[in-house]
Design a protein around this motif. Structure first.
Motif, PDB file in Angstrom:
ATOM      1  N   ARG A 239      -1.924   6.441   1.470  1.00  0.00           N
ATOM      2  CA  ARG A 239      -3.046   5.931   0.690  1.00  0.00           C
ATOM      3  C   ARG A 239      -3.642   4.693   1.360  1.00  0.00           C
ATOM      4  O   ARG A 239      -3.079   4.118   2.273  1.00  0.00           O
ATOM      5  CB  ARG A 239      -2.590   5.569  -0.728  1.00  0.00           C
ATOM      6  N   GLY A 240      -4.809   4.284   0.838  1.00  0.00           N
ATOM      7  CA  GLY A 240      -5.416   3.032   1.273  1.00  0.00           C
ATOM      8  C   GLY A 240      -5.808   2.995   2.729  1.00  0.00           C
ATOM      9  O   GLY A 240      -5.557   2.004   3.417  1.00  0.00           O
TER      10      GLY A 240
ATOM     11  N   TYR B 135      -8.858   0.621  -5.180  1.00  0.00           N
ATOM     12  CA  TYR B 135      -7.763   1.503  -4.778  1.00  0.00           C
ATOM     13  C   TYR B 135      -6.762   1.735  -5.916  1.00  0.00           C
ATOM     14  O   TYR B 135      -5.790   2.484  -5.737  1.00  0.00           O
ATOM     15  CB  TYR B 135      -7.043   0.924  -3.559  1.00  0.00           C
TER      16      TYR B 135
ATOM     17  N   ASP C 226      -2.747   2.410  -5.918  1.00  0.00           N
ATOM     18  CA  ASP C 226      -2.316   2.618  -4.538  1.00  0.00           C
ATOM     19  C   ASP C 226      -2.169   1.313  -3.767  1.00  0.00           C
ATOM     20  O   ASP C 226      -1.640   1.302  -2.655  1.00  0.00           O
ATOM     21  CB  ASP C 226      -3.309   3.519  -3.799  1.00  0.00           C
TER      22      ASP C 226
ATOM     23  N   VAL D 112       0.854  -1.185   0.000  1.00  0.00           N
ATOM     24  CA  VAL D 112       0.000   0.000   0.000  1.00  0.00           C
ATOM     25  C   VAL D 112       0.889   1.233   0.000  1.00  0.00           C
ATOM     26  O   VAL D 112       1.817   1.342   0.815  1.00  0.00           O
ATOM     27  CB  VAL D 112      -0.941   0.016   1.223  1.00  0.00           C
TER      28      VAL D 112
ATOM     29  N   GLY E 202       6.121   2.735   0.176  1.00  0.00           N
ATOM     30  CA  GLY E 202       4.898   2.253   0.795  1.00  0.00           C
ATOM     31  C   GLY E 202       5.194   1.176   1.815  1.00  0.00           C
ATOM     32  O   GLY E 202       6.356   0.918   2.169  1.00  0.00           O
TER      33      GLY E 202
END
Length: 340
Positions: A255-256, A296, A299, A251, A276
């Motif tokens: 984000r997410g 998503y 992302d 991820v 990430g």
């Protein structure tokens, strides 16, 4: 039965169960959702008569009577003593059948009741194994347009042809098949039969059938071999291993949030130069989370299991080809943080 009619019948049963008095038809019309929309009195009474007949055919004990001798019309109610089941003593094989039914209950409204039933079975000393393999698959969906024509071809013993989309590499090829059966495996529909081009048994996922299914030849020419186990064949040839409840995702930073809410960060990693986190997420049904994760976009990237990664890629490819984007519904989450 239409959804509206089913909801009306459920509302009617709940209404008649919740009262000790007899309720007249007009009273029922005013308090039960679904009846007030009737355009006329005649339309309401016709609908109400059909619903009463339906309840009786379902075995629901509908009582007719009057609260007082001088009441002008009859009323209706359902006596709980006649409607509710008494104590049930299940044999081990019967309890196993109940456990199987629990696995098929997928709606949030039934999940709590299903697990409650299992708790009662275990409290009674019955050992119920939910993880035991079974020939019945949960989460069956029949939304694929190819389902009806292929099932009809199986029943008619008739060969078919169709265009089939492969995912790696992405291409569409014509197939000609002598279908033996249509089965569900891990929430997806497959048709199994003899592939005339390859001169060998093959299975095809219905969601990858493109366009119409065309009939080939005359009915009655296709016969399923007696020694073929369709479900076992799909399980061994679909390339989908048994999926572990643990899902590993990458991820992107910042984000997410919906994914991170239920996940545990296990390491840092860059993907194509984007920083990430690698996270682990426990999903009760990983196969059905593809739409949620695909929402998503770039992302989120599925690292494990491979079957889920492929399903997400297919969703993204389908979204890129069509005008409609994928919805991103949040999964139902149990109290222990396991998403469904």
């Amino acid at each position: 039965m239409s959804v509206a009619r089913a909801e009306r019948l459920v509302n009617l049963v709940l209404c008649l169960l919740s009262t000790r008095q007899y309720l007249s038809a007009e009273r029922i019309r005013s308090i039960v959702p679904g009846y007030a929309d009737a355009p006329s009195d005649d339309a309401f009474f016709r609908t109400f008569e059909r619903d009463k007949t339906e309840l009786r055919e379902l075995g629901i004990p509908l009582e007719v009577g009057r609260n007082k001798v001088d009441d002008p019309v009859d009323g209706y109610r359902i006596a709980r003593r006649d409607y509710e089941l008494g104590e049930i003593d299940l044999e081990p094989d019967e309890a196993a059948a109940v456990a199987l039914a629990v696995r098929l209950w997928d709606s949030p409204e039934l999940t709590g009741a299903a697990h409650g039933a299992l708790l009662k079975l275990r409290a009674a000393g019955v050992d119920v194994d939910e993880s035991a393999p079974t020939a019945v698959e949960s989460k069956v969906r029949t939304t694929e347009p190819a389902f009806g024509p292929l099932l009809a071809a199986v029943q008619a013993g008739q060969a078919v042809s169709f265009d089939y989309r492969k995912h790696n590499p992405v291409e569409v090829r014509a197939r000609e098949l002598e279908p033996w059966g249509v089965v569900s495996w891990r929430g997806r529909w497959y048709v199994v039969g003899h592939d005339r081009e390859r001169s060998a048994p093959r299975c095809f996922r219905l969601s990858r059938v493109v366009g119409e299914v065309r009939k080939v030849g005359r009915p009655g020419q296709v016969h399923r071999p007696d020694d073929v186990d369709l479900l076992r064949f799909v399980a061994s040839s679909s390339g989908e291993p048994q999926v572990s409840p643990a899902v590993k995702l990458w991820v992107a930073d910042g984000r997410g949030a919906g994914l991170r809410r239920w996940a545990t960060v296990v390491e840092r990693r860059e993907v194509d130069g984007v920083p990430g986190d690698v996270v682990e997420l426990e999903l009760a049904y990983p196969d059905t989370a593809a739409g949620w994760i695909a929402g998503y976009g770039a992302d989120a990237l599925v690292l494990e299991p491979d079957v889920l990664a492929k399903a997400v890629r297919e969703r993204l490819l389908a979204a890129a080809e069509g005008p409609e984007w994928l919805a991103r519904p949040e999964p139902a989450v149990e109290g222990n943080g396991v998403a469904r």
